[in-house]
Design a protein around this motif. Structure first.
Motif, mmCIF file in Angstrom:
data_model
loop_
_atom_site.group_PDB
_atom_site.id
_atom_site.type_symbol
_atom_site.label_atom_id
_atom_site.label_comp_id
_atom_site.label_asym_id
_atom_site.label_seq_id
_atom_site.Cartn_x
_atom_site.Cartn_y
_atom_site.Cartn_z
ATOM 1 N N ASP A 5 -46.970 -3.901 2.989
ATOM 2 C CA ASP A 5 -45.890 -2.951 3.254
ATOM 3 C C ASP A 5 -45.264 -3.228 4.604
ATOM 4 O O ASP A 5 -44.063 -3.171 4.772
ATOM 5 C CB ASP A 5 -46.433 -1.523 3.264
ATOM 6 C CG ASP A 5 -47.099 -1.205 1.948
ATOM 7 O OD1 ASP A 5 -46.567 -1.618 0.908
ATOM 8 O OD2 ASP A 5 -48.149 -0.566 1.981
ATOM 9 N N ARG B 88 -37.579 -4.228 -3.602
ATOM 10 C CA ARG B 88 -38.367 -3.409 -2.667
ATOM 11 C C ARG B 88 -37.785 -2.002 -2.641
ATOM 12 O O ARG B 88 -36.573 -1.829 -2.823
ATOM 13 C CB ARG B 88 -38.400 -4.015 -1.259
ATOM 14 C CG ARG B 88 -37.030 -4.317 -0.700
ATOM 15 C CD ARG B 88 -37.107 -4.996 0.668
ATOM 16 N NE ARG B 88 -35.766 -5.250 1.178
ATOM 17 C CZ ARG B 88 -35.429 -5.314 2.460
ATOM 18 N NH1 ARG B 88 -36.359 -5.153 3.395
ATOM 19 N NH2 ARG B 88 -34.191 -5.535 2.835
ATOM 20 N N GLN B 139 -47.946 5.677 -4.599
ATOM 21 C CA GLN B 139 -48.951 5.151 -5.528
ATOM 22 C C GLN B 139 -48.481 5.278 -6.972
ATOM 23 O O GLN B 139 -48.781 4.416 -7.811
ATOM 24 C CB GLN B 139 -50.279 5.886 -5.334
ATOM 25 C CG GLN B 139 -51.422 5.314 -6.164
ATOM 26 C CD GLN B 139 -51.623 3.826 -5.913
ATOM 27 O OE1 GLN B 139 -51.584 3.372 -4.773
ATOM 28 N NE2 GLN B 139 -51.802 3.041 -6.974
ATOM 29 N N ARG B 142 -46.361 2.306 -7.537
ATOM 30 C CA ARG B 142 -47.156 1.070 -7.551
ATOM 31 C C ARG B 142 -47.978 0.925 -8.825
ATOM 32 O O ARG B 142 -48.218 -0.185 -9.297
ATOM 33 C CB ARG B 142 -48.100 1.036 -6.349
ATOM 34 C CG ARG B 142 -47.392 0.779 -5.033
ATOM 35 C CD ARG B 142 -48.399 0.797 -3.882
ATOM 36 N NE ARG B 142 -47.732 0.495 -2.617
ATOM 37 C CZ ARG B 142 -48.150 0.909 -1.436
ATOM 38 N NH1 ARG B 142 -49.255 1.665 -1.347
ATOM 39 N NH2 ARG B 142 -47.495 0.595 -0.341
ATOM 40 N N SER B 143 -48.441 2.045 -9.354
ATOM 41 C CA SER B 143 -49.333 1.971 -10.512
ATOM 42 C C SER B 143 -48.577 2.071 -11.835
ATOM 43 O O SER B 143 -49.180 2.003 -12.899
ATOM 44 C CB SER B 143 -50.390 3.084 -10.439
ATOM 45 O OG SER B 143 -49.773 4.356 -10.472
ATOM 46 N N THR B 148 -44.000 -3.841 -11.998
ATOM 47 C CA THR B 148 -45.006 -4.701 -11.369
ATOM 48 C C THR B 148 -44.466 -5.548 -10.219
ATOM 49 O O THR B 148 -45.218 -5.939 -9.340
ATOM 50 C CB THR B 148 -45.631 -5.630 -12.424
ATOM 51 O OG1 THR B 148 -44.572 -6.248 -13.169
ATOM 52 C CG2 THR B 148 -46.514 -4.848 -13.369
ATOM 53 N N GLU B 151 -42.067 -4.130 -4.353
ATOM 54 C CA GLU B 151 -42.771 -3.727 -3.135
ATOM 55 C C GLU B 151 -42.345 -2.312 -2.780
ATOM 56 O O GLU B 151 -41.148 -2.016 -2.768
ATOM 57 C CB GLU B 151 -42.424 -4.665 -1.978
ATOM 58 C CG GLU B 151 -42.997 -6.055 -2.097
ATOM 59 C CD GLU B 151 -44.493 -6.080 -1.830
ATOM 60 O OE1 GLU B 151 -44.988 -5.177 -1.111
ATOM 61 O OE2 GLU B 151 -45.159 -6.986 -2.355
ATOM 62 N N VAL B 152 -43.309 -1.433 -2.454
ATOM 63 C CA VAL B 152 -42.980 -0.030 -2.198
ATOM 64 C C VAL B 152 -43.657 0.447 -0.921
ATOM 65 O O VAL B 152 -44.838 0.152 -0.707
ATOM 66 C CB VAL B 152 -43.439 0.884 -3.358
ATOM 67 C CG1 VAL B 152 -42.824 2.271 -3.209
ATOM 68 C CG2 VAL B 152 -43.105 0.281 -4.699
#
Lengths: 168, 168
Positions: A5, B88, B139, B142-143, B148, B151-152
């Motif tokens: 990040d 991102r 999260q 991201r999950s 997939t 970017e976070v």
């Protein structure tokens, strides 16, 4: 903080440090000074404040793919209306919107063709009749019993000319 | 067009006519030039582009009450990621947010005290632990198996100083 990040946002965080050093909005009140909420698309070509002659502090801005009136938008409009000084709302779609080209299956195909996953279990809210969809979305706000005091209009923003046309 | 709509927005439509006359963004491409999506609050004090040193054309902007990662945001991020050049995303909550004061029942009470309806059948997504909520929302992105390649990061914007702090 994860290392990946920390490395994904150095450009914008550096720019924010400069923004904060020259910050001039510290005294703004949380209520919308012009009583306005704007529901528009996430599209990168739209300047919600500038295109309406507004300044920071004037309006609550709601944005998603396609400027659609979703449950998330309705939830937010209730808060804006009763707690944050909003008494009128504009739903503003725009020309050349990816969410107004073709239908759901076209977008599922486009995601797959771009190397993405099979998204057919998702609904993207694609509209083949953009003006009709704006009118339906405006009607959805008008008929929602939690928002009786809100004036609502539907509009189309032309990304090539900057001009907004009222649809309803 | 209904007469009441025509009279609710004269100020902003007049300002738009001036904006269109001086329009300078006609050549922008629909893809996000800086590969960025920003998820932030509808709050009127936030300037999503200026606070990150961005210009029109650079980023897809998603906004709702509280900068929450809802189904609507996830849907929009899939489109941004696979079709609109985004790789991102920043989830940016802010200080002094009405959605981070108290809990759901406090907001229901505040709406009622402001003359609004009984909203207890709605969920406003109020968070009593704002930083924890940002981490959970990051999260969630991201999950999510449909995103997939994204970017976070999670951030907090200080409305009094203009400064953004990375949380995760």
């Amino acid at each position: 903080m994860q290392d990946d990040d920390a490395t994904s946002f150095p450009d914008v965080l550096a720019a924010n440090a400069a923004y904060a050093n020259g910050f001039g909005l510290g005294g703004l009140a949380p209520r919308a000074a012009r009583g306005l909420a704007i529901v528009t698309c996430m599209d990168s070509r739209i300047e919600p404040l500038a295109m309406l002659g507004l300044a920071p502090g004037d309006a609550k801005i709601l944005r998603n793919a396609g400027a659609r009136v979703t449950e998330d938008v309705l939830r937010s409009l209730v808060l804006a209306s009763y707690l944050l000084g909003v008494d009128r709302a504009m739903v503003i779609a725009h020309t050349n919107c990816r969410m107004a080209e073709g239908d759901e299956s076209d977008v599922h195909d486009a995601v797959r063709d771009a190397g993405g996953p099979d998204t057919r279990s998702l609904t993207f809210l694609v509209s083949g009749d953009q003006n009709g969809t704006v009118r339906e979305d405006v009607q959805r706000v008008r008929s929602w019993p939690y928002l009786t005091g809100l004036e609502v209009g539907g509009f189309l923003y032309d990304v090539d000319s900057g001009r907004i046309t009222q649809l309803c």
